[in-house]
Design a protein around this motif. Sequence first.
Motif, PDB file in Angstrom:
ATOM      1  N   ILE A  76       0.842  -1.204   0.000  1.00 10.49           N
ATOM      2  CA  ILE A  76       0.000   0.000   0.000  1.00 10.49           C
ATOM      3  C   ILE A  76       0.881   1.261   0.000  1.00 10.49           C
ATOM      4  CG2 ILE A  76      -0.356  -0.026   2.552  1.00 10.49           C
ATOM      5  CD1 ILE A  76      -3.190   0.558  -0.005  1.00 10.49           C
ATOM      6  N   GLY A  77       1.887   1.229  -0.896  1.00 14.28           N
ATOM      7  CA  GLY A  77       2.740   2.400  -1.075  1.00 14.28           C
ATOM      8  C   GLY A  77       2.127   3.347  -2.090  1.00 14.28           C
ATOM      9  N   LEU A  78       2.960   4.025  -2.849  1.00 11.02           N
ATOM     10  CA  LEU A  78       2.458   4.996  -3.849  1.00 11.02           C
ATOM     11  C   LEU A  78       1.409   4.375  -4.767  1.00 11.02           C
ATOM     12  CD1 LEU A  78       2.612   7.615  -5.651  1.00 11.02           C
ATOM     13  CD2 LEU A  78       4.401   6.429  -6.911  1.00 11.02           C
ATOM     14  N   ILE A  79       1.744   3.202  -5.342  1.00 11.47           N
ATOM     15  CA  ILE A  79       0.834   2.611  -6.329  1.00 11.47           C
ATOM     16  C   ILE A  79      -0.388   1.985  -5.645  1.00 11.47           C
ATOM     17  CG2 ILE A  79       0.623   0.905  -8.179  1.00 11.47           C
ATOM     18  CD1 ILE A  79       2.422   3.250  -8.955  1.00 11.47           C
ATOM     19  N   THR A  90      -0.157  -5.049   4.180  1.00 15.44           N
ATOM     20  CA  THR A  90       1.233  -4.612   4.017  1.00 15.44           C
ATOM     21  C   THR A  90       2.027  -5.272   5.125  1.00 15.44           C
ATOM     22  OG1 THR A  90       2.641  -2.674   3.613  1.00 15.44           O
ATOM     23  CG2 THR A  90       1.028  -2.472   5.390  1.00 15.44           C
ATOM     24  N   ARG A  91       3.344  -5.434   4.918  1.00 19.83           N
ATOM     25  CA  ARG A  91       4.082  -6.292   5.867  1.00 19.83           C
ATOM     26  C   ARG A  91       4.342  -5.605   7.214  1.00 19.83           C
ATOM     27  NH1 ARG A  91      10.372  -5.807   3.815  1.00 19.83           N
ATOM     28  NH2 ARG A  91      10.171  -3.554   3.595  1.00 19.83           N
ATOM     29  N   SER A  92       4.484  -4.245   7.228  1.00 21.57           N
ATOM     30  CA  SER A  92       4.843  -3.615   8.498  1.00 21.57           C
ATOM     31  C   SER A  92       3.623  -3.006   9.198  1.00 21.57           C
ATOM     32  CB  SER A  92       5.887  -2.518   8.270  1.00 21.57           C
ATOM     33  OG  SER A  92       5.272  -1.392   7.696  1.00 21.57           O
ATOM     34  N   THR A 136       3.208   0.871   8.437  1.00 19.91           N
ATOM     35  CA  THR A 136       2.553   1.257   7.174  1.00 19.91           C
ATOM     36  C   THR A 136       1.066   0.927   7.241  1.00 19.91           C
ATOM     37  OG1 THR A 136       4.612   0.842   5.989  1.00 19.91           O
ATOM     38  CG2 THR A 136       2.632   0.966   4.648  1.00 19.91           C
ATOM     39  N   VAL A 192       4.264  -4.434  -4.680  1.00 19.78           N
ATOM     40  CA  VAL A 192       5.457  -4.451  -3.821  1.00 19.78           C
ATOM     41  C   VAL A 192       6.692  -4.355  -4.722  1.00 19.78           C
ATOM     42  CG1 VAL A 192       4.265  -5.880  -2.106  1.00 19.78           C
ATOM     43  CG2 VAL A 192       5.679  -6.988  -3.847  1.00 19.78           C
ATOM     44  N   VAL A 235       1.839  -4.808 -10.414  1.00 23.29           N
ATOM     45  CA  VAL A 235       2.096  -3.508 -11.050  1.00 23.29           C
ATOM     46  C   VAL A 235       3.596  -3.300 -11.251  1.00 23.29           C
ATOM     47  CG1 VAL A 235       0.023  -2.467 -10.038  1.00 23.29           C
ATOM     48  CG2 VAL A 235       2.191  -2.342  -8.797  1.00 23.29           C
ATOM     49  N   SER A 265       7.534  -2.985 -12.199  1.00 24.34           N
ATOM     50  CA  SER A 265       8.173  -2.284 -13.313  1.00 24.34           C
ATOM     51  C   SER A 265       8.980  -3.194 -14.226  1.00 24.34           C
ATOM     52  CB  SER A 265       9.093  -1.193 -12.766  1.00 24.34           C
ATOM     53  OG  SER A 265       8.392  -0.361 -11.892  1.00 24.34           O
ATOM     54  N   PRO A 299       1.371  -0.377 -14.727  1.00 26.16           N
ATOM     55  CA  PRO A 299       0.892   0.967 -15.058  1.00 26.16           C
ATOM     56  C   PRO A 299       2.084   1.921 -15.216  1.00 26.16           C
ATOM     57  CG  PRO A 299       0.591   0.539 -12.710  1.00 26.16           C
ATOM     58  CD  PRO A 299       1.201  -0.698 -13.302  1.00 26.16           C
ATOM     59  N   ALA A 318       2.793   4.923 -14.630  1.00 25.33           N
ATOM     60  CA  ALA A 318       2.388   6.129 -13.911  1.00 25.33           C
ATOM     61  C   ALA A 318       3.083   6.105 -12.571  1.00 25.33           C
ATOM     62  CB  ALA A 318       0.879   6.131 -13.697  1.00 25.33           C
ATOM     63  N   GLY A 319       3.493   7.247 -12.101  1.00 29.22           N
ATOM     64  CA  GLY A 319       4.137   7.273 -10.786  1.00 29.22           C
ATOM     65  C   GLY A 319       4.746   8.627 -10.514  1.00 29.22           C
ATOM     66  N   GLY A 330       5.366   5.268  -0.305  1.00 27.57           N
ATOM     67  CA  GLY A 330       4.597   5.112   0.933  1.00 27.57           C
ATOM     68  C   GLY A 330       3.129   5.466   0.740  1.00 27.57           C
TER      69      GLY A 330
END
Length: 308
Positions: A13-16, A37-39, A42, A73, A98, A100, A124, A126-127, A132
């Motif tokens: 559940i970061g930027l993307i 999410t693992r932590s 977050t 991730v 998603v 890269s 995608p 896009a970024g 985060g």
Amino acid sequence: MNVQFDRIALIGIGLIGSSLAHDIRRLGLAREIVVATRSPETLKRAEELGLGDRYTTSSADAVEGADLVIVSVPVGASESVAKEIAASLKPGAIVTDVGSTKASVIAQMQPHIPAGVHFIPGHPLAGTEKSGPDAGFPGLFESRWCIFTPVAGTDETALKRLRGFWETLGSKVDEMDAQHHDKVLAIVSHLPHLIAYNIVGTADDLETVTESEVIKYSASGFRDFTRLAASDPTMWRDVCLHNRDAILEMLARFSEDLAYLQRAIRWGEGDKIFELFTRTRAIRRSIVQAGQDVDAPDFGRPHPLEKK
Ligand code: NAP
């Protein structure tokens, strides 16, 4: 409301991941969004931001009963996520990602996806340079490309469903094979980031120019590289390690072309230099014409005395 899936699980559940959460919510695409999410840190932040309906640090729990699972991730973590979720995936579910880089993600994930689950790798284009859960925003994917790299035997109905999902987010969807994707992305994304990381590193190492001068006079060009060079180190380390061959090939081409330019400068070959710079200027115009950037000077940065 335009419900497309009963339950969507977002793994990462970061930027993307958070941008997806904003859009899924805004467009009413799922009855329930489960965030994993693992932590715990977050996860807590995702909850404070209200990105989902349920929250867990267990990817396996998150995918239970989900119709669509989106893995967002760093690409190097793809295999461990696939292993963790495999046994809990619902038959008929769509699993996408998603990442890269695509050939490596397929190699890491596909062997663990059970029969009856549709695995459709995606990316995608896009970024931003931020990462985060706070970095995400609605509309990130609007007018951007999303590339699918389907594996042999992909179910057409599942493919159509996933295409519909991305198109609802405003994306244009293309399909190509994973190796081709990795080559294209090596030149349009990975090489520019490497050049930026390198140039910023070189400036930082220069002993005859002080750091304060580099910062003070950065608007002369340097700062445009710093945006790319501020991108997430984990994500980009993984991209380098997982698209190794295509990146090395593009770096070799780049080094040759740079040597050509170096030689032209050394021998005062103005025509060669002018011809290259004219060709590259036309590329910028094509990007604007293709709607991939605005035509504003200086990337649209506001200038103090400019008329609004
Ligand atoms: P991000 O903002 O850094 O978020 C990464 C997420 O992945 C976080 O939820 C993080 O969890 C989790 N994560 C990190 N390491 C992990 C591991 N080893 N195992 C399991 N989970 C892990 O990253 P992002 O920018 O959203 O990028 C996610 C993916 O999208 C990457 O594959 C990237 O290549 C791709 N992508 C990025 C962009 C871009 O511009 N950023 C564009 C297109 C595609 P914790 O915080 O809980 O550790």
